[in-house]
Design an enzyme around this catalytic site. Structure first.
Site: not given
Ligand SMILES: Cc1cc2nc3c(=O)[nH]c(=O)nc-3n(C[C@H](O)[C@H](O)[C@H](O)COP(=O)(O)OP(=O)(O)OC[C@H]3O[C@@H](n4cnc5c(N)ncnc54)[C@H](O)[C@@H]3O)c2cc1C
Ligand code: SF4
Ligand code: SF4
Ligand code: FES
Lengths: 677, 277
Positions: A16-17, A311, A439
């Site tokens: 993810g990001l 909210r 996250e």
């Molecule tokens: C509908 C929605 C709208 C949102 N809008 C906003 C917004 O406008 N602004 C804002 O700031 N935030 C927003 N958020 C929150 C934000 O999008 C998330 O908190 C953020 O994208 C999380 O990113 P991340 O990189 O931590 O994880 P994620 O993008 O969830 O990526 C997780 C990664 O881990 C991998 N993974 C998971 N488990 C395993 C495993 N066991 N083995 C191997 N790989 C694994 C997955 O494949 C993925 O690549 C929103 C959330 C939602 C649900």
């Protein structure tokens, strides 16, 4: 397998990001990166984010906004539960992060003068949210995905997509030296060596059944780390968004701008002796419900704000009326009604979200009121991490120095009281060499996350704390990879093989899909919007029964290739284990703060609970042990969080009354209603 | 609210029959199975059913309509809101995302049949799950990124007018789902990775090349992209059937992109000819 001793490797789990930003940073520093993801990284959950990403910008700055103000708003929104140095550093980095994304080619919306456009978002009186249409997360993801692909062509990043992380490999010194993962196509299980491991696996929305999250967001990866000794911070802090579209498979987010443009929330009801009672035919066609049988729940209770209450309040109210049997059709839904507004205006202002509603519900919200319900959205809690405050923080902590918030904030002259950029432990868990970004990291957001701060924290973790991974590998893990004996890896792989064999051999009558559904139901019912001792205890009993039933499960599919039945069943076991700290953390926190609302303890209690909850897994009981850690509040003194005082009807908004930094900080924080999620 | 099975069945107003093409691997043990799935209509119950929620129902009750116990259907899925591109498959013969395919729309009557098949242009991993790695690999071939100098702070990116942003934004929405490739008569399945470098790149990648060439910094590596699109499998392989643009769920103006890149490649070749390169 021979490993070149000269080459140091870092594993990033999650694309993810947070994971992509981290991979880029570490690869740029010259280390080889192995990037693991359940799905092709471009399809990670971050693509769902709609609204935008926060950062101080020149326009807001000239109106009196600053990085400091962003910092303070974030603390205020989070009810002061977050450690302050990381938040301070993040908000000061935010403008640089936007610039970098801009250079990568993110198509940010533009003003007529070709500057980056800004929108208003909750928790701020200033426009400080940068956005790219209504798909900001997707656009940011693609920009980072493209840079990762570029490093891939240079052989500096290797992707393992459709691979699932099963556990960290931890040696006898307690250092993380790799992972065990499984190829979801061939089902091969093997170990991977690394000098440091970054977990960036996102949130645990699926523990609550249906949520606004993608289906990969089970929290299983975090749970596996927790089961292998990583502490879990603030598990009880789960954000519920007030307006999502209930779906048979998911709760799709409906932006808060619908209410900003005049949307009214109501339920069918009958007034008897001045009291509302549930409607005898709650499922009747909404447009045929007589006006005096419509209960406008928010307008009645909050005459000043009406439907634009913050909210958490909107969420509690909607949840409450449904719990009391007022839901549309007797179910968990209320109307969000736009049908009184002119069609043309709706299309012009809300076209994007109306389209989502049409696509997924098959109804036109300009004709029929939308049916919405709060949906689990985000986890403030996550793996517990440490950091090193910058040099001057201690002076602020001890009171020797204090942040003078009356002068105009100059980011270039800011005191060094954020994070130490050269430290090797920023966002490292209690296990050496195991980091948590995004996250899945519990930092930054405290009791509630402000909208558009999550994307920022994910990228900040990757870029800033990615530097700590580099420091760690350079200083503390020299050639660790090659030195380690194979045995510890083999044992870990063996452990996972055993687990799989055991799952496959179960022959009871239970089904993992049904168990997950019931877990989601009970967690949503007892541990989201309103919690109390009785309910949380009920949920603990329920989870323990589900654990027993889980043991009585059998898999419909026991084949040895591409077996999604197995991966799901395994994840359900990890979700059941993660449910425990979420419930126990909530039970132990006898106060109300941010998104954690306990009517049996309705007030915030700083004396006892201005503390991080730390959950530790007990391998014998399979339960969590709860302890607490002081929150580092050396920069801004915690104050009462009361949004109702900050903004009354007709009060200044960002566009008409920019405030100077000299205003008391409490008054500069409002609840902007504009913008999307 | 005890479990999925009963809550859906009790409130169910009709039954939809799913015919699903299953396989244990690419061309391995290919077979059809049929399932009857009870569905509620959109205006009642807890939200309207779509193809994914029906596949979830089957997973919880893996029994065919003839009463045989089988295994849950394997498929690719992610966002459930048509932004990740995962759940692309053939539904009643048309390529699209399963998550945004509402049962009320595609099978409104009791007893209606919905057929599900995997995409045909990519190797099947199992059942409805295909491996689209080639799509991502092809992006490498066309240097589909902005060549920034690194992550250090070097100020803002190039300015851009709202009109330019709107064009780029639309192109940037491509979620690599592959609908345009499935629909294209010129894009053929290629299982041999060795041939990916000379097989047709397809509409999505051509459009991405245009996207990066439009960016001020991206344009500095324009030549690399035009070179790639001039070679075998480049833009001249397109037969202009225009199926791609009709299949794209994000309404990306693919034929415009193909035309623009076709012209750019022609100019590029003429320049090369005269400069003797
Ligand atoms: C509908 C929605 C709208 C949102 N809008 C906003 C917004 O406008 N602004 C804002 O700031 N935030 C927003 N958020 C929150 C934000 O999008 C998330 O908190 C953020 O994208 C999380 O990113 P991340 O990189 O931590 O994880 P994620 O993008 O969830 O990526 C997780 C990664 O881990 C991998 N993974 C998971 N488990 C395993 C495993 N066991 N083995 C191997 N790989 C694994 C997955 O494949 C993925 O690549 C929103 C959330 C939602 C649900
Ligand atoms: S226009 Fe070209 S790319 Fe599009 S479908 Fe036709 S042949 Fe394929
Ligand atoms: S261009 Fe459209 S159809 Fe093709 S991959 Fe991108 S989003 Fe899918
Ligand atoms: S699941 Fe993401 S597009 Fe359907």
């Amino acid at each position: 397998m021979a490993i070149p001793s000269s080459e140091q490797r870092v594993i990033v789990v999650g694309g993810g990001l947070a994971g992509l930003a981290g991979s880029i940073r570490v690869a740029e520093a010259g280390f080889a990166v192995d990037l693991f993801s359940l799905v092709p990284v471009k399809r990670s959950h971050s693509v769902c984010a709609q609204g935008g990403i926060n950062a101080c910008n020149e326009v807001a700055r000239q109106q009196g906004y600053s990085e400091f103000e962003h910092f303070d708003e974030t603390l205020y929104g989070g009810d002061f539960l977050q450690h302050q140095p990381p938040v301070f550093e993040m908000t000061h980095w935010a403008p640089k992060i936007i610039d970098l994304l801009d250079r990568m080619g993110v198509p940010f919306n533009r003003t007529d003068e070709a500057q980056r456009a800004l929108r208003l978002f909750g928790g701020s009186l200033y426009k400080r949210t940068h956005f790219s249409g209504a798909t900001t997360g997707q656009q940011l993801m693609y920009a980072l995905d493209e840079q990762v692909r570029r490093y891939e062509t240079q052989g500096r990043i290797t992707k393992y997509e459709f691979w699932e992380f099963l556990r960290p490999v931890i040696d006898s010194d307690g250092k993380c030296i790799g992972i065990v993962a499984q190829d979801l196509r061939t089902m091969q299980v093997r170990s991977f060596r690394a000098d440091a491991v970054v977990i960036a696996t996102g949130g645990p929305g699926l523990v609550f059944g249906k949520s606004t999250n993608s289906v990969m967001c089970t929290g299983a990866a975090a749970s596996r780390c927790y089961q292998h000794g990583v502490k879990y911070g603030n598990p009880e802090f789960i954000q519920v968004h007030p307006t999502a579209i209930p779906g048979a498979d998911k709760l799709r987010l409906m932006s808060e701008s619908a209410r900003g443009e005049g949307g009214r929330v109501w339920v069918p009801a009958m007034k008897k002796n001045g009291e509302w009672t549930p409607h005898p035919t709650p499922g009747m066609a909404p447009r045929t419900v007589p006006v005096d049988e419509r209960w406008y729940i928010l307008e009645e209770k909050y005459p000043a704000y009406g439907n634009i209450v913050p909210r958490d309040i909107a969420t509690r109210e909607i949840f409450g009326v449904c719990r009391d049997g007022f839901g549309v059709g007797g179910g968990n839904m209320v109307y969000l009604d736009l049908t009184h507004k002119p069609k043309e205006e709706l299309e012009r202002k809300l076209g994007g979200i109306l389209e989502i509603y049409r696509k997924f519900v098959g109804e036109d919200p300009t004709e029929v009121p939308m049916k919405i319900f709060p949906g689990v959205h985000y986890s403030m809690g996550g793996l517990w991490t440490q950091y090193t405050p910058a040099a001057e923080y201690e002076r602020y902590e001890s009171g020797e120095a204090s942040i003078d918030n009356t002068r105009v904030w100059d980011p270039h002259k800011r005191p060094a009281c954020g994070l130490d950029a050269h430290a090797d432990n920023n966002m490292m868990t209690n296990i050496d060499g195991l980091f948590a970004f995004g996250e899945v990291n519990y930092q930054y957001h405290g009791g509630t996350r402000l909208g558009a701060n999550a994307l920022l924290s994910c990228i900040f973790d990757g870029l800033f704390c990615g530097q700590s991974v580099v420091q760690y590998v350079t200083r503390r893990a020299k050639n660790l990879v090659a030195d380690r004996p194979q045995a510890v890896y083999d044992e870990s792989v063996e452990g996972e093989h055993k687990k799989i064999a055991e799952l496959m051999s179960r022959s009871g009558a239970e089904n993992p899909y049904v168990i997950a559904k019931e877990l989601g139901d009970v967690m949503t019912r007892e541990s989201t919007v309103v919690k109390d001792e009785e309910g949380l205890n009920r949920a603990l009993v329920c989870v323990s029964e589900l654990n027993d039933r889980y043991a009585q499960m059998s898999l419909a599919d026991t084949s040895g290739w591409s077996n999604q039945n197995l991966t799901w069943a395994r994840a359900v076991g990890d979700m059941l284990i993660l449910a425990d700290p979420i419930l126990r953390g909530g039970l132990a926190r006898k106060e109300s703060r941010g998104s954690h609302y306990r009517p049996d303890y309705p007030d915030r209690n700083d004396k006892d609970f201005l503390k991080t909850t730390i959950a530790t897994f007990d391998p014998v009981t399979k339960q969590s042990m709860i302890s607490y850690e002081e929150v580092e509040t050396g920069l801004v003194k915690p104050r009462v969080r009361d949004y109702s005082k900050a903004k009354a009807k007709g009060a200044p908004t960002a566009s008409n009354a920019p405030k100077k930094q000299s205003a008391p900080l409490g008054e500069t924080v409002g609840t902007g209603s504009g913008g999307a999620s | 609210m005890s479990n999925t099975t009963t809550s859906i069945a009790q409130a169910g107003t009709r039954t939809v029959r799913f015919r699903i093409k299953r396989a244990d691997g690419h061309k391995k043990n290919v077979r059809w199975e049929e399932y009857d799935v009870p569905v509620t209509s959109g205006s009642e119950g807890s939200g309207s059913a779509n193809v994914i929620s029906c596949l979830q129902h089957i997973a919880a009750n893996p029994v065919t309509r003839h009463g045989e116990r089988t295994t849950p259907i394997t498929y690719d899925v992610g966002c459930l809101e048509e932004v990740c591109g995962s759940c692309t498959m053939l539904i009643n013969g048309h390529v699209r995302q399963a998550c945004s395919c509402l049962i009320d729309t595609c099978a409104p009557r009791d007893g209606d049949v919905i057929t599900l098949e995997p995409m045909t242009k990519f190797p099947v991993i199992r059942d409805l799950w295909v491996d689209r790695a080639r799509l991502f690999e092809t992006l490498k071939r066309t240097s589909a990124w902005v060549p920034i100098d690194g992550t250090y702070h070097l100020g803002a990116g190039p300015m851009e007018t709202p009109d330019e942003q709107q064009v780029r934004y639309k192109l940037s929405e491509c979620m690599s789902c592959g609908c345009c490739l499935e629909a294209c008569p010129q894009y053929l399945i290629e299982e041999d990775v060795e041939n990916w470098d000379s097989a047709f790149v397809g509409a999505a990648v051509i459009s991405q090349a245009r996207y990066f060439n439009m960016h001020e910094t991206g344009a500095s590596t324009k030549k690399l992209r035009l070179d790639a699109l001039s070679e075998a499998g480049g833009v001249s392989d397109c037969g202009n059937a225009q199926n791609c643009v009709k299949a794209c769920p994000k309404e990306i103006p693919l034929t415009e992109s193909i035309a623009a890149m076709g012209r750019a490649v022609t100019v590029h070749k003429i320049k090369q000819f005269f400069s003797g390169q």
